[in-house]
Enzyme design. Structure first.
Site, PDB file in Angstrom:
ATOM      1  N   GLY A  12     -13.882 -22.155 -27.543  1.00  0.00           N
ATOM      2  CA  GLY A  12     -12.443 -21.975 -27.794  1.00  0.00           C
ATOM      3  C   GLY A  12     -11.613 -22.395 -26.591  1.00  0.00           C
ATOM      4  O   GLY A  12     -10.560 -21.808 -26.324  1.00  0.00           O
ATOM      5  N   GLY A  15      -7.707 -23.062 -26.732  1.00  0.00           N
ATOM      6  CA  GLY A  15      -6.782 -21.993 -27.128  1.00  0.00           C
ATOM      7  C   GLY A  15      -6.156 -21.288 -25.931  1.00  0.00           C
ATOM      8  O   GLY A  15      -6.400 -21.634 -24.769  1.00  0.00           O
ATOM      9  N   SER A 109      -9.723  -7.678 -29.749  1.00  0.00           N
ATOM     10  CA  SER A 109      -8.266  -7.524 -29.768  1.00  0.00           C
ATOM     11  C   SER A 109      -7.918  -6.054 -29.934  1.00  0.00           C
ATOM     12  O   SER A 109      -8.682  -5.292 -30.540  1.00  0.00           O
ATOM     13  CB  SER A 109      -7.726  -8.318 -30.945  1.00  0.00           C
ATOM     14  N   CYS A 111      -6.061  -4.725 -31.927  1.00  0.00           N
ATOM     15  CA  CYS A 111      -5.836  -4.307 -33.324  1.00  0.00           C
ATOM     16  C   CYS A 111      -7.077  -3.646 -33.932  1.00  0.00           C
ATOM     17  O   CYS A 111      -7.027  -3.170 -35.057  1.00  0.00           O
ATOM     18  CB  CYS A 111      -5.377  -5.467 -34.181  1.00  0.00           C
ATOM     19  N   HIS A 181       2.149 -15.257 -33.063  1.00  0.00           N
ATOM     20  CA  HIS A 181       2.487 -13.902 -32.643  1.00  0.00           C
ATOM     21  C   HIS A 181       3.952 -13.842 -32.215  1.00  0.00           C
ATOM     22  O   HIS A 181       4.605 -14.860 -32.035  1.00  0.00           O
ATOM     23  CB  HIS A 181       1.568 -13.456 -31.493  1.00  0.00           C
TER      24      HIS A 181
END
Ligand code: GDP
Length: 312
Positions: A12, A15, A109, A111, A181
């Site tokens: 990744g 990103g 994360s 969340c 976001h």
């Protein structure tokens, strides 16, 4: 990970977090950093990932690859958020074990925590209550990744660790108008409102939810710090990474407005969801280990806006 020539795979790397991890590794003298674009290696393809690990045998693996998005994207595409993320993490974690990577750091994360967990969020609150429905699919996939890393440690003694960052922002963020976001979405919206001399800017929700923001390079430094210094035996299941400072969305809006230099009015669209009411991490465990964030929200925002302008 003190030997600077060891082979490091950053999954990744294009990103927000992956690009910051590559930068921080390079800045700290690591010279053997392996990266693959999506076109070169599809991380949802198990056999392609296995072939890659068999050939390259990376010693340290940062798993910063994921399908990510803001509140709208998360609640609109639960299938992709579950499937892609489960595939990516299972492929990378399983191949890291099979081809004997010395250490893995998996990024989750905030969340993952229950919607109404006590605040600030301590690591032990995982799975003590119901999740926030707007990002449940993403959270379930990330909880699965944490549990898989921990299972490899418990069953096979693998040094696989997980970290839970708060809302991140910085260079290489996703500035999509509806799928990103809140912070990058606001940078974009204020910027174009300024250019078009718009009288008002619409912000989703009530402006009341509280969120914690961390600049991506701070998060990357924390990841490298943990990779270098802290093993699975010491960290436990996972560890929080955050700034420890929370802001109502309405205050964040004022900061972004000022950074961009927009002069008009702000309107809150109450038909859009607020998401979880409050989400601030307890960062006492990572700070006790010796890591501290360096960037203030003002400084980080100025750098993020600079990056946005370069890409326009
Ligand atoms: P969350 O932290 O998982 O809820 O993710 P987001 O960053 O998408 O949203 C954070 C909060 O900002 C929520 O309360 C949103 O309703 C609010 N918000 C306000 N304007 C926007 C916007 O333009 N985009 C997004 N993604 N969120 C916004």
């Amino acid at each position: 990970m003190r030997d600077k020539s060891k082979k490091i795979f950053v999954a990744g790397h294009k990103g927000l977090v992956g690009s910051a991890i590559v930068k921080v590794c390079k800045d700290n003298g690591y010279s053997n950093i392996l990266t693959r674009t999506r076109e070169e290696l599809n991380l949802t393809n198990a056999s392609a990932v296995e072939e890659f690990f068999k050939k390259e045998r990376p010693q340290y693996v940062f798993i910063a690859a994921a399908k990510v998005g803001g509140i709208h994207a998360n609640s609109t595409y639960p299938v992709q958020f579950l499937l892609d993320n489960l595939k990516i993490e299972c492929n990378l974690i399983e191949s890291s074990a099979k081809y004997e990577a010395e250490k893995v750091l998996f990024l989750g994360s905030s969340c993952i925590y229950p919607r109404l967990a006590p605040q600030p969020l301590k690591e032990e609150y995982l799975l003590t209550g119901l999740l926030e429905p707007t990002n449940e699919a993403y959270a379930i996939s990330k909880i699965a990744g944490i549990k898989l890393c921990r299972a490899y440690y418990r069953q096979y003694g693998k040094n696989f660790i997980s970290v839970m960052p708060c809302n991140l922002y910085g260079p290489n963020d996703n500035y999509h108008p509806t799928e990103s976001h809140v912070l990058p979405a606001l940078i974009r919206r204020f910027h174009f409102a300024k250019l078009n001399n718009d009288k008002e800017v619409v912000v989703w929700g009530t402006g009341k939810p509280l969120r914690e923001f961390l600049y991506s390079l701070d998060c990357a430094e924390a990841c490298l710090f943990l990779m270098e210094n802290c093993d699975a035996s010491e960290i436990g299941e996972f560890i929080n990474i955050g700034s420890g400072r929370e802001y109502p969305i309405a205050s964040l809006v004022e900061y972004v407005k000022k950074t961009v230099g927009y002069q008009g009015n702000i309107v809150f669209d109450h038909t859009k969801p607020d998401g979880t009411p409050r989400k601030v991490m307890d960062i006492s465990r990572i700070t006790a280990l010796g890591w501290r964030p360096k960037f203030s929200l003002e400084d980080g925002l100025a750098l993020a806006y600079e990056d946005f302008l370069k890409k326009m």
